[in-house]
Design a protein around this motif. Structure first.
Motif, PDB file in Angstrom:
ATOM      1  N   SER A  51      23.612 -14.572 -33.237  1.00  0.00           N
ATOM      2  CA  SER A  51      24.681 -15.558 -33.273  1.00  0.00           C
ATOM      3  C   SER A  51      24.348 -16.774 -32.415  1.00  0.00           C
ATOM      4  O   SER A  51      24.903 -17.837 -32.626  1.00  0.00           O
ATOM      5  CB  SER A  51      26.004 -14.933 -32.787  1.00  0.00           C
ATOM      6  OG  SER A  51      25.855 -14.474 -31.461  1.00  0.00           O
ATOM      7  N   THR A  52      23.466 -16.614 -31.440  1.00  0.00           N
ATOM      8  CA  THR A  52      23.125 -17.738 -30.573  1.00  0.00           C
ATOM      9  C   THR A  52      21.678 -18.159 -30.724  1.00  0.00           C
ATOM     10  O   THR A  52      21.189 -18.984 -29.974  1.00  0.00           O
ATOM     11  CB  THR A  52      23.389 -17.367 -29.104  1.00  0.00           C
ATOM     12  OG1 THR A  52      22.637 -16.204 -28.789  1.00  0.00           O
ATOM     13  CG2 THR A  52      24.856 -17.115 -28.857  1.00  0.00           C
ATOM     14  N   LEU A  53      20.974 -17.579 -31.673  1.00  0.00           N
ATOM     15  CA  LEU A  53      19.591 -17.960 -31.911  1.00  0.00           C
ATOM     16  C   LEU A  53      19.475 -18.579 -33.295  1.00  0.00           C
ATOM     17  O   LEU A  53      20.014 -18.059 -34.262  1.00  0.00           O
ATOM     18  CB  LEU A  53      18.677 -16.729 -31.815  1.00  0.00           C
ATOM     19  CG  LEU A  53      18.561 -16.123 -30.413  1.00  0.00           C
ATOM     20  CD1 LEU A  53      17.747 -14.846 -30.485  1.00  0.00           C
ATOM     21  CD2 LEU A  53      17.925 -17.097 -29.444  1.00  0.00           C
ATOM     22  N   ARG A  54      18.773 -19.661 -33.355  1.00  0.00           N
ATOM     23  CA  ARG A  54      18.605 -20.348 -34.615  1.00  0.00           C
ATOM     24  C   ARG A  54      17.262 -19.924 -35.191  1.00  0.00           C
ATOM     25  O   ARG A  54      16.207 -20.360 -34.729  1.00  0.00           O
ATOM     26  CB  ARG A  54      18.660 -21.859 -34.370  1.00  0.00           C
ATOM     27  CG  ARG A  54      18.821 -22.685 -35.622  1.00  0.00           C
ATOM     28  CD  ARG A  54      19.209 -24.114 -35.291  1.00  0.00           C
ATOM     29  NE  ARG A  54      18.266 -24.751 -34.396  1.00  0.00           N
ATOM     30  CZ  ARG A  54      18.612 -25.345 -33.266  1.00  0.00           C
ATOM     31  NH1 ARG A  54      19.858 -25.354 -32.862  1.00  0.00           N
ATOM     32  NH2 ARG A  54      17.699 -25.919 -32.513  1.00  0.00           N
ATOM     33  N   ALA A  55      17.277 -19.041 -36.166  1.00  0.00           N
ATOM     34  CA  ALA A  55      16.040 -18.490 -36.724  1.00  0.00           C
ATOM     35  C   ALA A  55      15.155 -19.600 -37.260  1.00  0.00           C
ATOM     36  O   ALA A  55      15.613 -20.508 -37.954  1.00  0.00           O
ATOM     37  CB  ALA A  55      16.372 -17.505 -37.836  1.00  0.00           C
ATOM     38  N   GLY A  56      13.878 -19.505 -36.911  1.00  0.00           N
ATOM     39  CA  GLY A  56      12.903 -20.459 -37.419  1.00  0.00           C
ATOM     40  C   GLY A  56      12.822 -21.743 -36.636  1.00  0.00           C
ATOM     41  O   GLY A  56      12.008 -22.592 -36.919  1.00  0.00           O
ATOM     42  N   PRO A  65      22.303 -22.727 -26.415  1.00  0.00           N
ATOM     43  CA  PRO A  65      23.235 -22.390 -25.333  1.00  0.00           C
ATOM     44  C   PRO A  65      24.675 -22.320 -25.810  1.00  0.00           C
ATOM     45  O   PRO A  65      25.149 -23.209 -26.520  1.00  0.00           O
ATOM     46  CB  PRO A  65      23.037 -23.543 -24.331  1.00  0.00           C
ATOM     47  CG  PRO A  65      21.670 -24.059 -24.622  1.00  0.00           C
ATOM     48  CD  PRO A  65      21.472 -23.903 -26.098  1.00  0.00           C
ATOM     49  N   ASP A  66      25.369 -21.250 -25.448  1.00  0.00           N
ATOM     50  CA  ASP A  66      26.755 -21.034 -25.850  1.00  0.00           C
ATOM     51  C   ASP A  66      27.527 -20.586 -24.616  1.00  0.00           C
ATOM     52  O   ASP A  66      27.384 -19.459 -24.151  1.00  0.00           O
ATOM     53  CB  ASP A  66      26.817 -19.967 -26.937  1.00  0.00           C
ATOM     54  CG  ASP A  66      28.226 -19.800 -27.510  1.00  0.00           C
ATOM     55  OD1 ASP A  66      29.184 -20.277 -26.876  1.00  0.00           O
ATOM     56  OD2 ASP A  66      28.349 -19.185 -28.582  1.00  0.00           O
ATOM     57  N   GLU A  67      28.361 -21.476 -24.070  1.00  0.00           N
ATOM     58  CA  GLU A  67      29.058 -21.167 -22.825  1.00  0.00           C
ATOM     59  C   GLU A  67      30.088 -20.067 -22.979  1.00  0.00           C
ATOM     60  O   GLU A  67      30.564 -19.511 -21.964  1.00  0.00           O
ATOM     61  CB  GLU A  67      29.717 -22.427 -22.260  1.00  0.00           C
ATOM     62  CG  GLU A  67      30.785 -23.028 -23.149  1.00  0.00           C
ATOM     63  CD  GLU A  67      31.401 -24.283 -22.536  1.00  0.00           C
ATOM     64  OE1 GLU A  67      31.076 -24.555 -21.347  1.00  0.00           O
ATOM     65  OE2 GLU A  67      32.177 -24.955 -23.208  1.00  0.00           O
ATOM     66  N   SER A  68      30.450 -19.706 -24.205  1.00  0.00           N
ATOM     67  CA  SER A  68      31.407 -18.621 -24.408  1.00  0.00           C
ATOM     68  C   SER A  68      30.753 -17.245 -24.292  1.00  0.00           C
ATOM     69  O   SER A  68      31.439 -16.231 -24.262  1.00  0.00           O
ATOM     70  CB  SER A  68      32.066 -18.751 -25.795  1.00  0.00           C
ATOM     71  OG  SER A  68      31.127 -18.527 -26.834  1.00  0.00           O
ATOM     72  N   TYR A  72      25.177 -17.775 -21.118  1.00  0.00           N
ATOM     73  CA  TYR A  72      24.981 -18.794 -22.149  1.00  0.00           C
ATOM     74  C   TYR A  72      24.170 -18.269 -23.333  1.00  0.00           C
ATOM     75  O   TYR A  72      23.508 -19.026 -24.031  1.00  0.00           O
ATOM     76  CB  TYR A  72      24.316 -20.042 -21.561  1.00  0.00           C
ATOM     77  CG  TYR A  72      25.239 -20.836 -20.659  1.00  0.00           C
ATOM     78  CD1 TYR A  72      26.003 -21.897 -21.153  1.00  0.00           C
ATOM     79  CD2 TYR A  72      25.365 -20.510 -19.306  1.00  0.00           C
ATOM     80  CE1 TYR A  72      26.861 -22.617 -20.324  1.00  0.00           C
ATOM     81  CE2 TYR A  72      26.221 -21.218 -18.473  1.00  0.00           C
ATOM     82  CZ  TYR A  72      26.967 -22.269 -18.995  1.00  0.00           C
ATOM     83  OH  TYR A  72      27.823 -22.976 -18.179  1.00  0.00           O
ATOM     84  N   GLY A  73      24.234 -16.969 -23.557  1.00  0.00           N
ATOM     85  CA  GLY A  73      23.555 -16.374 -24.707  1.00  0.00           C
ATOM     86  C   GLY A  73      22.074 -16.136 -24.515  1.00  0.00           C
ATOM     87  O   GLY A  73      21.370 -15.815 -25.475  1.00  0.00           O
ATOM     88  N   LEU A  74      21.559 -16.279 -23.284  1.00  0.00           N
ATOM     89  CA  LEU A  74      20.142 -16.013 -23.031  1.00  0.00           C
ATOM     90  C   LEU A  74      19.821 -14.534 -23.255  1.00  0.00           C
ATOM     91  O   LEU A  74      20.663 -13.669 -23.013  1.00  0.00           O
ATOM     92  CB  LEU A  74      19.781 -16.396 -21.597  1.00  0.00           C
ATOM     93  CG  LEU A  74      19.558 -17.881 -21.300  1.00  0.00           C
ATOM     94  CD1 LEU A  74      19.549 -18.121 -19.792  1.00  0.00           C
ATOM     95  CD2 LEU A  74      18.249 -18.366 -21.925  1.00  0.00           C
ATOM     96  N   PRO A  75      18.628 -14.224 -23.736  1.00  0.00           N
ATOM     97  CA  PRO A  75      18.233 -12.814 -23.876  1.00  0.00           C
ATOM     98  C   PRO A  75      18.215 -12.129 -22.514  1.00  0.00           C
ATOM     99  O   PRO A  75      18.149 -12.776 -21.471  1.00  0.00           O
ATOM    100  CB  PRO A  75      16.810 -12.902 -24.461  1.00  0.00           C
ATOM    101  CG  PRO A  75      16.707 -14.268 -25.049  1.00  0.00           C
ATOM    102  CD  PRO A  75      17.583 -15.142 -24.218  1.00  0.00           C
ATOM    103  N   GLY A  76      18.272 -10.784 -22.534  1.00  0.00           N
ATOM    104  CA  GLY A  76      18.195 -10.034 -21.289  1.00  0.00           C
ATOM    105  C   GLY A  76      19.360  -9.115 -21.038  1.00  0.00           C
ATOM    106  O   GLY A  76      19.335  -8.311 -20.109  1.00  0.00           O
ATOM    107  N   ASP A  94      26.695 -23.149 -14.037  1.00  0.00           N
ATOM    108  CA  ASP A  94      26.686 -24.021 -15.197  1.00  0.00           C
ATOM    109  C   ASP A  94      25.363 -23.816 -15.933  1.00  0.00           C
ATOM    110  O   ASP A  94      24.534 -22.990 -15.529  1.00  0.00           O
ATOM    111  CB  ASP A  94      26.885 -25.487 -14.793  1.00  0.00           C
ATOM    112  CG  ASP A  94      25.824 -25.990 -13.806  1.00  0.00           C
ATOM    113  OD1 ASP A  94      24.685 -25.451 -13.822  1.00  0.00           O
ATOM    114  OD2 ASP A  94      26.114 -26.907 -13.024  1.00  0.00           O
ATOM    115  N   LEU A  95      25.143 -24.535 -17.013  1.00  0.00           N
ATOM    116  CA  LEU A  95      23.957 -24.308 -17.842  1.00  0.00           C
ATOM    117  C   LEU A  95      22.664 -24.535 -17.046  1.00  0.00           C
ATOM    118  O   LEU A  95      21.718 -23.737 -17.140  1.00  0.00           O
ATOM    119  CB  LEU A  95      23.988 -25.218 -19.067  1.00  0.00           C
ATOM    120  CG  LEU A  95      22.773 -25.117 -20.004  1.00  0.00           C
ATOM    121  CD1 LEU A  95      22.592 -23.697 -20.520  1.00  0.00           C
ATOM    122  CD2 LEU A  95      22.925 -26.102 -21.173  1.00  0.00           C
ATOM    123  N   GLY A  96      22.611 -25.614 -16.263  1.00  0.00           N
ATOM    124  CA  GLY A  96      21.407 -25.898 -15.488  1.00  0.00           C
ATOM    125  C   GLY A  96      21.109 -24.801 -14.476  1.00  0.00           C
ATOM    126  O   GLY A  96      19.962 -24.377 -14.314  1.00  0.00           O
TER     127      GLY A  96
END
Length: 262
Positions: A51-56, A65-68, A72-76, A94-96
């Motif tokens: 849902s947070t990765l854009r294939a290809g 990045p998805d703050e919800s 932020y949707g990072l793997p792990g 925050d994102l940074g």
């Protein structure tokens, strides 16, 4: 004692020996431990990140990045505790900041995995020292090995410092914005930990596989950080090698043989 230092090769006369049978058994044991450590935290059920990765997509390796979402949707994030953040670092970041946290975690995990292998292969019974030939000498726990290097090849530390410095300069140029009004800011198009070093070509080509590999690397690194911390504390407490403390090999180390005494 003989010293030969071409290309940092230092040769000592043998003082101790280990039988072929013990060496064979514990070579196998150390190999199995290393392999099991590298896979112990590989996720059995990985959190779905499609849902947070854009294939290809090549932008941020497909991560959007998805703050919800957690971090932020990072793997792990994996089962059984997907959003493990007991101190609320990810929640407040925050994102940074989140990208910097993940950059630090990935880097420290990689160093810890190398350190873990170093502990296992340089101590008894293997005593494999790729930078210098120790023969059958036992120079004790890994936390003391640099004492020996300092005594016989002090210039090694200058070489080490320059090498680390060059690696860090390369990483900063790859991932960080040029310092200006703000410092310590990662580039918008930089994925934390992806410095472009992939000599074996293992990096997946699609976003979902990259997220899976990134999660495995993170969790192996987390396990390695805990393991190395335990190794260091154990050796500081009793001054003995890990396999010696476990009662798997005889204690042949003589602390008085080292050039630096504590």
């Amino acid at each position: 004692m003989e010293r030969k230092i071409p290309f940092l090769l230092i040769k000592y006369k043998s003082r101790t020996s280990t039988t072929t049978t013990i060496m064979t058994k514990f070579t196998t044991l150390a190999t199995l431990i290393t392999i099991s450590t590298a896979t112990a935290f590989a996720p059995a059920t990985q959190q779905r990140t499609t849902s947070t990765l854009r294939a290809g997509s090549n932008d941020l390796n497909g991560w959007v990045p998805d703050e919800s979402k957690f971090a932020y949707g990072l793997p792990g994030s994996i089962d059984p505790i997907k959003d493990f953040d007991p101190f609320g670092f990810a929640e407040r970041a925050d994102l940074g900041e989140m990208k910097r946290f993940r950059e630090s975690e990935t880097t420290h995990g990689r160093v810890a995995m190398l350190a873990l292998v170093g502990f296992l292969v340089t101590e008894a019974p293997l005593k494999f020292h790729p930078l210098f030939d120790m023969g059958k000498n036992d120079i004790g726990p890994a936390i003391r090995h640099l004492d020996e290097v300092r005594a016989v090849a002090p210039y090694f530390f200058e070489i080490l410092a320059v090498s680390i410095g060059l690696a860090e300069v390369y990483r900063s140029l790859k991932g960080w914005e040029t310092p200006g009004d703000t410092l310590d800011v990662l580039k918008e198009d930089y994925f934390p930990g992806d410095i472009g070093f992939d000599p074996l070509g293992l990096k997946p080509d699609n976003a979902e596989d990259f997220a899976t590999m990134s999660t495995k690397e993170l969790n192996n690194g987390r396990l390695a950080m805990l393991a190395v911390a335990g190794f260091i504390v154990q050796e500081l407490i009793n001054g003995k090698e890990i396999f010696v403390s476990a009662g798997l090999v005889p204690d042949t180390f003589d602390p008085s043989s080292l050039p630096v005494q504590f």
